[in-house]
Design a protein around this motif. Structure first.
Motif, short mmCIF file in Angstrom:
data_model
loop_
_atom_site.label_atom_id
_atom_site.label_comp_id
_atom_site.label_asym_id
_atom_site.label_seq_id
_atom_site.Cartn_x
_atom_site.Cartn_y
_atom_site.Cartn_z
N UNK A 128 -2.75 -7.63 11.98
CA UNK A 128 -2.39 -7.73 13.40
C UNK A 128 -2.32 -9.19 13.81
N UNK A 130 0.86 -1.19 0.00
CA UNK A 130 0.00 0.00 0.00
C UNK A 130 0.89 1.23 0.00
N UNK A 152 -3.96 2.49 11.15
CA UNK A 152 -5.03 1.48 11.03
C UNK A 152 -5.21 1.03 9.58
N UNK A 153 -4.89 1.91 8.65
CA UNK A 153 -4.94 1.54 7.23
C UNK A 153 -3.91 0.44 6.97
N UNK A 204 -3.08 8.38 13.16
CA UNK A 204 -3.89 7.30 13.73
C UNK A 204 -4.56 6.50 12.62
N UNK A 205 -5.06 7.25 11.63
CA UNK A 205 -5.80 6.58 10.57
C UNK A 205 -4.89 5.74 9.69
N UNK A 240 -2.33 -1.45 9.53
CA UNK A 240 -2.55 -2.57 10.44
C UNK A 240 -4.02 -2.97 10.47
N UNK A 241 -4.41 -3.66 9.44
CA UNK A 241 -5.78 -4.18 9.39
C UNK A 241 -5.88 -5.29 10.44
N UNK A 242 -7.10 -5.63 10.85
CA UNK A 242 -7.24 -6.72 11.82
C UNK A 242 -6.52 -8.00 11.37
N UNK A 284 -3.70 3.01 19.84
CA UNK A 284 -4.29 1.88 20.58
C UNK A 284 -5.16 1.09 19.62
N UNK A 285 -4.83 -0.18 19.45
CA UNK A 285 -5.60 -0.98 18.50
C UNK A 285 -6.54 -1.95 19.21
N UNK A 286 -7.42 -2.56 18.42
CA UNK A 286 -8.52 -3.32 19.03
C UNK A 286 -8.15 -4.75 19.41
#
Lengths: 319, 187
Positions: free
Chosen positions: A244, A180, A236-237, A232-233, A239-241, A215-217
């Motif tokens: 991770x 990406x 997360x872009x 932050x965004x 580090x997709x679930x 902080x991730x989920x």
């Protein structure tokens, strides 16, 4: 990827005879090295007490002996080392993938290390070896051993200035093309080793160098790693679930400390190792499968990272 | 000045500073929520910009999907009208997501369209935007969670009550979107 059985059979048919042939050289080095050390000790004993002519002469003779043995040992060691890299390591690399290029004397470039920006003290000494460059499907990658150090000077009790070299990083440094486009920078640090939190688990001021804490989920991921980044965004872009989970899997499989950095075109990964990799050991017999197996495991690690991180999936705007 | 007075004064000052810092903390969190929503809005806008192109390309090949295409076009027009509240935006966005997925499934029946270079580019761009939207949603949820924790825990909740700060809802992905996208079927 070749299987472990294929590596084992390469070892039995080709590498073992090769290594057995090199054993003579290794023993030669070991013998002369021992002799050099022994002569050095004797010379020291003579000279530390040099009151008589015999002791002085004896000292000089043993120093000469130590120097001579060292030369002998070193000369052959260099040959042994070169042969080990060119004939043993190279063969393993070629079996794993004939298209991989192996260069025993080159390493990851300084600018690439700087681009990753994982380690903050400025590297004042930079060296490494065993560069391997290749491509898995659509993803070009390279890795090498690397050691970076910084210098500190202090004044000892006698008022002399003492220079000390401190290791910043020593181990395997890997980079691959990321699938990406990245505008900022995102870091994944091992929770325990990054030294960015205090005993209360609060962020230290120096963590600001790496951007904001993200902080991730995924609680399992958060337990092992902490993520910092300029956005932050974007973190997360990247580090997709799925990603991770993949990183947690790699960690669980290999149990290694890993630092990641994502910037521009690349993903970087630094894995500290205290021992030297892809190196012959003079002390023990060169004829053993465990050295070859270790190389194989390192290669599988690189392939696992590329596959698990889905770097070959190119469904986004980047080809 | 008596010692008691000093103690009382000190307590008042400490209380005052505490209230101010809690107030500022809550305001900061509320702004972060707005900022995260803005970030998501940008990505949603990118998707809206893509829709007319996508529909124009699909229309040439997929003659039987007129109804679906018209519906998505209408939803897009509604979304870009600028008259919606945040909650309505979110609800409409979920419908658009479902519509887009419907188009992608319908495309399966038109091999010529799937092989069209323009369409493939659009699909890549769309995947990109979808990933960005999903990242933005996760950011928004993370910020909302912080905000909700802030306004619901003691002692901030007393101040939040006075400031009339309400609990906000995190994003919930509709059931239709929960299924994994089969990447192979897209190409």
């Amino acid at each position: 990827m070749v299987s472990q059985e294929e590596i084992k059979s390469l070892y039995e048919t080709e590498l073992k005879p090769q290594l057995a042939g090199m054993e003579k050289m290794r023993k030669f080095v070991k013998r002369w090295r021992r002799l050099a050390i022994a002569s050095g000790i004797v010379a020291f004993l003579f000279l530390s007490n040099c009151s008589t002519a015999v002791e002085i002469i004896g000292g000089i003779v043993f120093i000469a002996g130590a120097i001579y043995s060292s030369f002998k040992a070193y000369g052959t060691y260099k040959k042994y080392h070169k042969q080990f890299k060119n004939e043993v390591v190279r063969k393993v690399v070629q079996l794993i993938n004939p298209a991989y290029q192996y260069n025993p004397d080159k390493h990851i470039e300084l600018y690439e290390y700087h681009k990753a920006a994982i380690f903050r003290p400025k590297a004042e000494r930079f060296n490494g070896d065993d560069l391997i460059v290749g491509k898995i499907d659509k993803t070009p990658f390279k890795f090498s051993e690397l050691k970076t150090e910084y210098k500190t000077t202090r004044t000892d009790s006698d008022g002399n200035t003492v220079t000390e070299w401190n290791t910043i990083f020593k181990g395997l440094f890997f980079l691959a093309e990321f699938n990406k486009n990245i505008e900022g920078q995102t870091f994944i640090f091992p929770e325990k080793d990054s030294g960015l939190t205090n005993i209360f688990g609060k962020e230290k001021a120096k963590s600001k160098d790496f951007g904001e804490l993200v902080k991730l989920e995924n609680p399992e991921f958060e337990k092992i790693f902490s993520v910092y980044g300029t956005s932050q965004q974007e973190a997360r872009y990247i580090l997709t679930p799925v990603l991770m989970e993949a990183i947690v899997n790699i960690y669980k499989t290999y149990g290694l400390t890993m630092y990641f950095s994502f910037k521009g075109e690349n993903v970087f990964c630094a894995i500290p190792f205290s021992r030297n990799l892809f190196e012959p050991n003079i002390k023990k017999s060169g004829v053993n499968y465990s050295d070859v197996e270790e190389m194989y495991v390192l290669f599988t690690l690189i392939e696992t990272i590329i596959k698990e991180l889905n770097l070959n999936t190119r469904i986004w705007t980047k080809d | 000045m008596s010692t008691l007075l000093i103690i009382v004064l000190a307590a008042v000052v400490i209380l005052f500073v505490g209230v101010i810092s809690m107030y500022n903390g809550l305001i900061r969190r509320r702004n972060e929520v707005e900022n995260a929503f803005g970030g998501m809005d940008v990505q949603l806008k990118k998707r809206y910009d893509l829709i007319p192109n996508l529909i124009a390309t699909v229309k040439q090949y997929a003659t039987h999907e007129k109804e679906l295409l018209t519906k998505v076009t209408e939803m897009r027009a509604q979304a870009t009208s600028g008259k919606l509240s945040n909650e309505e935006k979110v609800a409409l966005d979920n419908q658009i997501s479902a519509g887009m997925q419907g188009i992608m499934v319908a495309v399966e029946n038109y091999p010529d369209l799937k092989a069209n270079e323009n369409f493939m580019n659009l699909q890549r761009t769309l995947n990109e935007v979808e990933s960005q939207i999903s990242a933005a949603r996760r950011t928004y949820n993370a910020v909302i969670t912080l905000y909700n924790n802030g306004i619901q825990t003691f002692p901030q909740n007393t101040i939040a009550g006075m400031m009339n700060m309400q609990r906000k809802e995190v994003f919930v992905i509709p059931e239709t979107e929960r299924q994994n996208v089969d990447v192979k079927s897209l190409f």
